[in-house]
Design an enzyme around this catalytic site. Structure first.
Site, short mmCIF file in Angstrom:
data_model
loop_
_atom_site.label_atom_id
_atom_site.label_comp_id
_atom_site.label_asym_id
_atom_site.label_seq_id
_atom_site.Cartn_x
_atom_site.Cartn_y
_atom_site.Cartn_z
N CYS A 1 55.02 38.03 44.50
CA CYS A 1 56.14 37.85 44.55
C CYS A 1 56.85 36.39 44.05
CB CYS A 1 56.65 38.00 45.80
SG CYS A 1 58.83 37.28 46.12
N PHE B 1 59.06 34.67 44.60
CA PHE B 1 59.78 33.78 45.32
C PHE B 1 58.41 33.59 46.37
CE2 PHE B 1 62.70 37.02 42.67
CZ PHE B 1 63.25 35.50 42.30
#
Length: 379
Positions: free
Chosen positions: A114, A116
């Site tokens: 991911c 983020f």
């Protein structure tokens, strides 16, 4: 505190010794006893003349009992004082470690691929903050079933404070690093949670001020010595979230072959059961290849999405300029760490190799690798 209690106890002892009873008992110690050979009893003079009660002995015992009572009471008082002091000290230590950046126990709930989550790891690694990782199963997500916030990353601080949203996590921790007198609750109050409904009719959660580091005055001048550097950092942090991150999926799933390679990497690095891994690799790859076409239209990308990636990365390099190693100058700032974290999730994939070959980002990227690895080694 313990020394003060000991001094107080000493004063109590002296007061006891200075009472009339104690003075009489002390005088008795230097006066020879008067005895009668017939009775072998000690006698004292009193209002009624000679009497058989051992007056001096009674007074001495009374003084000793009184002194013991004072000493016992003082000892119990000292014990209670020390106990309360220790409890207060432990409470203050817990409050300090829960409220400042020192001694924080950090647990990151994440998907490794991911972007983020990668941003948060880049920040933690660069600043040398030790943390534990809990890899979340992206299918069942049982690792975060205790949380009403169902996205990653989630950062737990001292197993009691939950931080959500990658930019809020980074801004909160950076504020604590710069302004050590602030506590986590005080900082979190600066990033109020807001709920709204997006164009698709889905409720979304956003956080106000999430790109701001909550410092002012001398702290602000120390953190942002160059004029305009604070606005520049905020601008490019927002750019990384609002634009750059949306170029990742269309590029890593650009073709059926790239989608399959990407999911092979995701399954290897993620937390899947055997069945989930097989399903994700083949069914997920096909689904994401189709979804990437929709994402291309949603974000108005060119037919060859690589061109948008190349342009975005070159725009970033141009913003840094030739006179700076990083956007933060000689050291990376939060914009550097955000962009590096987003781009890093493509490592090992064809999109990453093409980006490094066809843009000017390589020198900056290698410097970022060295900076984050150097800091990580000092943990």
């Amino acid at each position: 505190m313990a020394a003060a209690c000991a001094r107080t106890l000493g004063k109590v002892g002296r007061l006891v010794l200075e009472t009339p009873a104690c003075r009489t008992a002390n005088s008795y110690a230097v006066v020879p006893k008067i005895t009668l050979n017939a009775s072998r009893r000690a006698y004292g003079t009193g209002a009624g003349g000679f009497r058989s009660k051992p007056f001096f002995t009674t007074q001495l015992r009374s003084a000793r009992v009184l002194g013991c009572a004072f000493l016992l009471g003082g000892g119990l008082g000292l014990y209670q004082t020390l106990k309360l002091t220790l409890e207060r000290h432990l409470a203050e230590e817990e409050a300090n470690t829960s409220g400042s950046s020192a001694g924080l126990k950090l647990t990151l709930y994440q998907y490794k691929t991911c972007p983020f989550c990668s941003k948060v790891r880049a920040f933690l690694d660069y600043h040398g903050l030790p943390y534990e990782i809990v890899e979340v199963n992206p299918v069942m997500r049982k690792e975060i079933k205790w949380s009403t916030y169902r996205k990653v990353p989630i950062l737990m601080v001292n197993e009691s404070v939950q931080l959500n949203d990658s930019s809020v996590i980074i801004s909160t921790l950076k504020t604590l690093l710069v302004s050590r007198e602030k506590t986590i609750p005080q900082v979190l109050d600066c990033y109020p949670e807001m709920k709204s409904v997006n164009d698709s009719g889905k409720e979304v959660t956003e956080f106000n001020n999430k790109y701001w580091i909550m410092v002012a005055g001398a702290e602000e001048e120390a953190l942002y010595p160059e004029k305009g550097s604070r606005k520049e950092e905020i601008k490019w942090r927002r750019w990384a979230d609002d634009w750059l991150v949306h170029l990742i999926s269309p590029n890593v799933y650009r073709t059926a072959g790239e989608a399959l390679s990407s999911f092979d990497y995701i399954v290897r690095e993620g937390k899947f059961s055997t069945f989930e891994g097989f399903f994700a690799k083949y069914v997920g790859a096909g689904a994401m290849w189709l979804i990437s076409k929709r994402l291309k239209n949603k974000h108005n990308l060119q037919n060859d999405v690589r061109l948008d990636l190349y342009k975005a990365v070159n725009d970033w390099v141009a913003a840094i300029g030739k006179q700076r190693k990083f956007m933060g100058g000689d050291e990376p700032n939060l914009a550097d760490l955000a962009v590096f974290g987003v781009l890093r999730v493509m490592e090992g994939l064809q999109a990453f190799e093409d980006m490094m070959e066809n843009t000017k980002v390589k020198p900056w990227y290698r410097r970022m690798e060295k900076a984050t690895h150097h800091k990580e080694a000092q943990q």
